[in-house]
Design a protein around this motif. Structure first.
Motif, mmCIF file in Angstrom:
data_model
loop_
_atom_site.group_PDB
_atom_site.id
_atom_site.type_symbol
_atom_site.label_atom_id
_atom_site.label_comp_id
_atom_site.label_asym_id
_atom_site.label_seq_id
_atom_site.Cartn_x
_atom_site.Cartn_y
_atom_site.Cartn_z
ATOM 1 N N ALA A 581 34.265 44.081 -4.955
ATOM 2 C CA ALA A 581 33.566 45.067 -5.353
ATOM 3 C C ALA A 581 32.735 45.819 -4.205
ATOM 4 O O ALA A 581 31.979 46.878 -4.415
ATOM 5 C CB ALA A 581 32.481 44.592 -6.490
ATOM 6 N N ASP A 582 32.999 45.372 -2.935
ATOM 7 C CA ASP A 582 32.629 45.987 -1.716
ATOM 8 C C ASP A 582 32.765 47.491 -1.745
ATOM 9 O O ASP A 582 33.720 47.775 -1.728
ATOM 10 C CB ASP A 582 32.660 45.177 -0.589
ATOM 11 C CG ASP A 582 31.775 45.616 0.552
ATOM 12 O OD1 ASP A 582 30.924 44.716 0.813
ATOM 13 O OD2 ASP A 582 31.989 46.555 1.007
ATOM 14 N N PRO A 583 31.755 48.209 -1.470
ATOM 15 C CA PRO A 583 31.957 49.853 -1.167
ATOM 16 C C PRO A 583 32.878 49.965 -0.076
ATOM 17 O O PRO A 583 33.633 50.969 -0.006
ATOM 18 C CB PRO A 583 30.679 50.470 -1.192
ATOM 19 C CG PRO A 583 29.672 49.138 -0.647
ATOM 20 C CD PRO A 583 30.264 48.137 -1.267
ATOM 21 N N GLY A 584 33.107 49.138 0.882
ATOM 22 C CA GLY A 584 34.006 49.231 2.037
ATOM 23 C C GLY A 584 35.501 49.487 1.517
ATOM 24 O O GLY A 584 36.099 50.323 2.158
ATOM 25 N N TRP A 585 35.704 48.910 0.461
ATOM 26 C CA TRP A 585 37.251 48.950 0.000
ATOM 27 C C TRP A 585 37.538 50.543 -0.398
ATOM 28 O O TRP A 585 38.591 50.934 -0.255
ATOM 29 C CB TRP A 585 37.460 47.856 -1.193
ATOM 30 C CG TRP A 585 37.575 46.553 -0.577
ATOM 31 C CD1 TRP A 585 36.781 45.434 -0.985
ATOM 32 C CD2 TRP A 585 38.485 46.217 0.216
ATOM 33 N NE1 TRP A 585 37.031 44.346 -0.345
ATOM 34 C CE2 TRP A 585 38.459 44.778 0.665
ATOM 35 C CE3 TRP A 585 39.621 46.624 0.652
ATOM 36 C CZ2 TRP A 585 38.953 43.746 1.281
ATOM 37 C CZ3 TRP A 585 40.358 45.895 1.918
ATOM 38 C CH2 TRP A 585 40.048 44.429 2.036
ATOM 39 N N GLN A 586 36.639 50.923 -1.082
ATOM 40 C CA GLN A 586 36.683 52.377 -1.340
ATOM 41 C C GLN A 586 37.056 53.313 -0.003
ATOM 42 O O GLN A 586 37.727 54.252 -0.045
ATOM 43 C CB GLN A 586 35.352 52.881 -2.172
ATOM 44 C CG GLN A 586 35.342 52.487 -3.424
ATOM 45 C CD GLN A 586 33.877 52.620 -4.142
ATOM 46 O OE1 GLN A 586 33.292 53.754 -3.516
ATOM 47 N NE2 GLN A 586 33.592 52.313 -5.279
ATOM 48 N N THR A 587 36.250 53.036 0.891
ATOM 49 C CA THR A 587 36.338 53.690 2.233
ATOM 50 C C THR A 587 37.846 53.446 2.842
ATOM 51 O O THR A 587 38.486 54.334 3.191
ATOM 52 C CB THR A 587 35.338 53.404 3.293
ATOM 53 O OG1 THR A 587 34.255 53.422 2.694
ATOM 54 C CG2 THR A 587 35.582 54.252 4.253
ATOM 55 N N VAL A 588 38.296 52.127 2.663
ATOM 56 C CA VAL A 588 39.671 51.749 3.144
ATOM 57 C C VAL A 588 40.587 52.555 2.255
ATOM 58 O O VAL A 588 41.632 53.098 2.947
ATOM 59 C CB VAL A 588 39.964 50.321 3.059
ATOM 60 C CG1 VAL A 588 41.099 50.003 3.359
ATOM 61 C CG2 VAL A 588 38.804 49.659 3.797
ATOM 62 N N ASN A 589 40.379 52.739 1.033
ATOM 63 C CA ASN A 589 41.293 53.283 0.042
ATOM 64 C C ASN A 589 41.560 54.780 0.547
ATOM 65 O O ASN A 589 42.698 55.445 0.746
ATOM 66 C CB ASN A 589 40.906 53.098 -1.368
ATOM 67 C CG ASN A 589 42.044 53.399 -2.313
ATOM 68 O OD1 ASN A 589 43.246 53.387 -2.076
ATOM 69 N ND2 ASN A 589 41.806 53.845 -3.652
#
Lengths: 714, 172
Positions: A581-589
């Protein structure tokens, strides 16, 4: 006080005291004189009206954390970038100019003098104190005004060129004015070349226009009013000659200046030292070629000697100015040294301006190194105080710092020079705001390159952002230093600095920063890592936002886009998250989508990063991201795509790699429907990578579409 | 108080007729208007809906000056032997009107005029409704024009707030 004690008893003592008091007033009391009661007051020191203020001011140092005093002390009004600094200063000055325009346009309304007593009654006090000349209503002259010589005198004294010209005409031109006044007027005209000078009031504008101001060209007004007045003067005194020669020489009418000088000598008139100084400064305009010019310089100096005129320090800097203007080369350097040695013999030490010209002659960009500067600084450090005597004095510090950073590359000297500038009242020698920023540009550059890390950081913290805002090139140096020092949190801060300073749209700088952040990312504390991740996220969002802005506004110069490597760096940092759920993954996406849409220039320099990210993503339960990464790798044709897709798929399907490879070897169509859409996308990527099919293939375009949305529609 | 009575006596005797003419210090001893308006002056009427915004300065009536709030004009003209009384009052009013007119719709507070020596400092709170560049233009313009008009150095000491709501102390 004394008299109270003494008066009742001894009249002799009283008279003695009176004598000493009167002599105190006249400052004639010698230290040794003692009054009979053993009390000897020290002699009175005469103070100027501002001495106490200066003493008070000397107790307060400059505060580097505060904005310059020309800016208003309010968070909304303090500028933080170079552009804003300049814009605010110029705006304030434009406002002042507007007010001055209104004052001049409606001069008939500004005629009262506040300090006059009410109704001009003769009261013992003035209404307001003190009288300020600058705020006095100015006299207006037009064709009808009745003028006297006093008006001309007033205009000349206040250096009002246009007014004095008008009054001069009204008085009847060259016939109507007496010789003494004509001479004064001539001196005024020659000094300013018959042009209204840029007012000293508009400092900022002078700074802004400084680049166009200082050029060496013949601007002397030929056949103008000054020459007419000079012609009309009869007999021509030496003062008149001095004035016109200096005027011509100042505005580079060299030939005629020298002709007039020899004419004056023939007539047996005495010329002044400053005349020769101005002649020496423009001697290069007489001849072509270095050798001829050197001879001309020498002959002028010889002529000066014949006339029995003693040179001063300005003579030295005038000579060196000429020499420095003729270019470089061994011969000129030799002559410059000779001149300095010659003047030393006469007891004339070079001043700041002379040092500046020497640096110009010796310290060229390319060429052998000359360490003149250390002796200069030694010399200047010994001096009690530095006094500005010529306009060129303010060039010394920036040039010297430039020499420190580019020519000598010596941190010690730079430090000493900076300390010298900070000593006492020397800071006024830094010049205007433009020169100041150049000075600090050199200082910060040399610090970043050569100083130890702690020292650099300390200097950066004091100077930025109030004293100095780094330009892009300096910012790059700073980032490099921070990278070498491994200061992760400072790099994260550097991004917000970039935004504040207005450099955030410079893709090259941002890429450099991302690179540095990525290189220092490992080995930082968790807290700092989180900061760096959020900075990276911010960079990506800023890029997306500014692109949207560009689309809506249709700016003429579209900003550069971040390169694929930079996006990869963002992906690399932000994927360092343990949690799904880390917001970092959204950035990665978001970053991967940008890559997939081919919105980034070039291809990533480190494709392995993407393969790792895919592996990590699938392990943590983000198959869509993994699929996007692998597909991008395959489309770009990287070798890593094959192994990555096999590995990712094996993790995803929880089977050994060999089995997965066999599965992938099957007919493409048989897999459809049997696999999860993300897994299908990876299988697709594998086949692209294996067959080496070009990116334009049908399936690839559809797969890249699916990446941008989600992987469901395949 | 004592002195003013003496002055009045002198006046009635006709001794200071000449004196009073040439010295404004003697002529301005008698005040008549302030007690009449004691009830209403410097106070605000409560509205029906209780929605009239007041700043801190407005919310405190004049008798709180020097207790809860401070003066709007700082000068020494009204002390004994003070110079330029009427001029000072008039100039202060001029500065206030000039400021509210030049910084049109931006001034959120009273304009405070502080005089020290021959230096006038003008303070106030400004709304951030225009860009900083424009504010700097107005700053330069106001300072220059006022100092030319009053013929002494004038400095603006402004603070900015986001909106007028930031300075509202209460609604009545």
């Amino acid at each position: 006080m004394y008299s109270n004690v003494v008066v009742p008893r001894h009249w002799t003592r009283l008279s003695c005291l009176c004598r000493s008091l009167t002599s105190l007033e006249g400052q004639k009391v010698p230290q040794t004189a003692k009054s009979s009661d053993g009390i000897s007051p020290p002699p009175r020191i005469r103070r100027g009206p501002t001495d106490i203020l200066q003493a008070l001011a000397a107790t307060v140092g400059t505060d580097p954390t505060a904005a310059h005093y020309k800016y208003h002390d309010d968070p909304y009004l303090i500028p933080l970038s170079n552009f804003r600094k300049r814009a605010y200063a110029l705006s304030a000055e434009a406002g002042r100019k507007a007010a001055a325009w209104i004052r001049d346009e409606h001069a008939d309304l500004f005629t009262t003098r506040e300090w006059d007593p009410p109704n001009k009654a003769k009261t013992p006090y003035f209404n307001a104190d003190p009288h300020i000349k600058a705020f006095e209503p100015k006299p207006i002259y037009n064709d009808e005004s009745k003028v006297t010589e006093a008006d001309l005198q007033y205009a000349i004294k206040n250096a009002l060129i246009e007014d004095s010209t008008k009054v001069f005409q009204l008085l009847g031109g060259v016939e109507g004015v007496n010789d003494e006044l004509k001479l004064q007027f001539l001196q005024l005209l020659c000094f300013y070349n018959e042009k209204e000078p840029d007012s000293m009031e508009w400092l900022e504008e002078r700074w802004f226009a400084a680049n166009t101001r200082d050029r060496q060209a013949t601007t002397w007004r030929v056949g103008g009013l000054a020459e007419k007045i000079f012609q009309s003067l009869e007999p021509k005194t030496s003062e008149a000659y001095c004035a016109i020669i200096q005027g011509m020489a100042k505005y580079y009418q060299a030939e005629r200046a020298h002709m007039l000088a020899s004419e004056a000598i023939e007539k047996g008139l005495q010329l002044s030292t400053s005349v020769y100084n101005s002649l020496l400064a423009c001697v290069g305009f007489l001849r072509e070629g270095t050798q001829m010019r050197i001879e001309a310089l020498k002959s002028t100096l010889a002529q000066m000697n014949e006339q029995g005129i003693s040179p001063n320090s300005e003579t030295l800097s005038a000579c060196l100015k000429s020499i420095s203007a003729w270019g470089g080369g061994k011969a000129l350097q030799q002559v410059a040294l000779q001149v300095v040695a010659e003047f030393r013999k006469l007891g004339i030490e070079p001043g700041l301006a002379a040092y500046y010209y020497l640096l110009c002659v010796f310290c060229k960009e390319r060429g052998p190194r000359y360490d003149l500067l250390s002796t200069m600084i030694n010399d200047l450090e010994k001096k009690q105080s530095l006094v500005a005597t010529e306009p060129a004095d303010t060039n010394f510090f920036i040039t010297a710092m430039g020499v420190c950073s580019d020519h000598l590359q010596n941190m010690d000297l730079a430090e000493r020079l900076h300390n010298l500038l900070m000593k006492d009242d020397n800071y006024k020698l830094v010049g205007d705001a433009y020169k100041e920023s150049i000075f600090y540009r050199h200082y910060v550059t040399v610090t970043c390159r050569l100083a130890p890390f702690e020292k650099t950081v300390e200097i950066l913290d004091t100077l930025i952002p109030n004293v100095y805002v780094p330009e892009p090139s300096v910012m790059e140096e700073i980032i490099k230093t921070l990278e070498v020092g491994g200061a992760g949190d400072r790099l994260a801060q550097a991004w917000s600095q970039l935004v504040v300073f207005g450099h955030a749209r410079r893709a090259r700088l941002v890429e450099r920063l991302l690179d540095a952040m990525c290189n220092t990312y490992q080995g930082q504390d968790e807290e700092i890592k989180a900061k760096m991740r959020s900075a990276a996220t911010d960079i990506l969002n800023f890029g997306i936002m500014s692109e949207e802005q560009e689309e809506t506004k249709e700016l003429r110069t579209p900003g550069q886009k971040l390169s694929a490597s930079a996006l990869c760096n963002i992906v690399d940092m932000c994927s360092d998250a343990k949690d799904k759920a880390d917001p970092g993954w959204q950035t990665v996406n978001a970053a991967l989508q940008k890559l997939g849409r081919e919105e980034a220039a070039g291809v990533p320099a480190k494709p392995q990063v993407l393969a790792d990210v895919a592996q990590k993503a699938v392990a943590i339960g983000q198959p869509a991201i993994a699929a996007a990464a692998v597909t991008y790798l395959a489309e770009c044709g990287f070798e890593e795509a094959m192994s990555a897709s096999v590995q990712v798929l094996s993790t995803m399907l929880n089977r050994p790699e060999s089995e997965v490879e066999a599965l992938l070897g099957q007919q493409h169509s048989s897999l459809t429907g049997a696999l999860h859409p993300s897994a299908m996308a990876i299988a697709e990527a594998y086949s692209i990578a294996k067959t080496g099919a070009p990116v334009q293939r049908e399936s690839s375009s559809s797969s890249s579409d699916s990446d941008s949305e989600s992987s469901d529609d395949e | 108080m004592n002195t003013s009575i003496i002055k009045l006596v002198q006046h009635s005797l006709g001794v200071s007729g000449v004196l009073g003419q040439c010295s404004p210090a003697l002529a301005s001893q008698l005040h008549t208007s302030a007690p009449l308006c004691r009830v209403v002056s410097g106070k605000y009427r409560i509205t029906k809906k209780r929605d009239k915004p007041l700043t801190y300065e407005m919310a405190n009536p004049p008798h709180y000056i020097a207790h809860r709030k401070s003066w709007n004009s700082w000068n020494t003209s009204n002390l004994k032997d003070g110079l330029r009384r009427s001029e000072t009052a008039l100039e202060d009013e001029f500065i206030r009107r000039f400021m509210t007119g030049t910084w049109h719709g931006l001034v959120c507070s009273e304009i405070i005029v502080k005089r020290q020596f021959n230096h006038i400092r003008v303070a106030g709170i400004i709304r951030r409704a225009v860009s900083p560049t424009k504010m700097y233009f107005l700053l330069g313009y106001t300072e220059e024009l006022l100092s030319n008009w009053l013929q002494c150095p004038v400095t603006l000491e402004l603070q900015t707030v986001d909106s007028f709501k930031d300075v509202v102390f209460k609604y009545i």
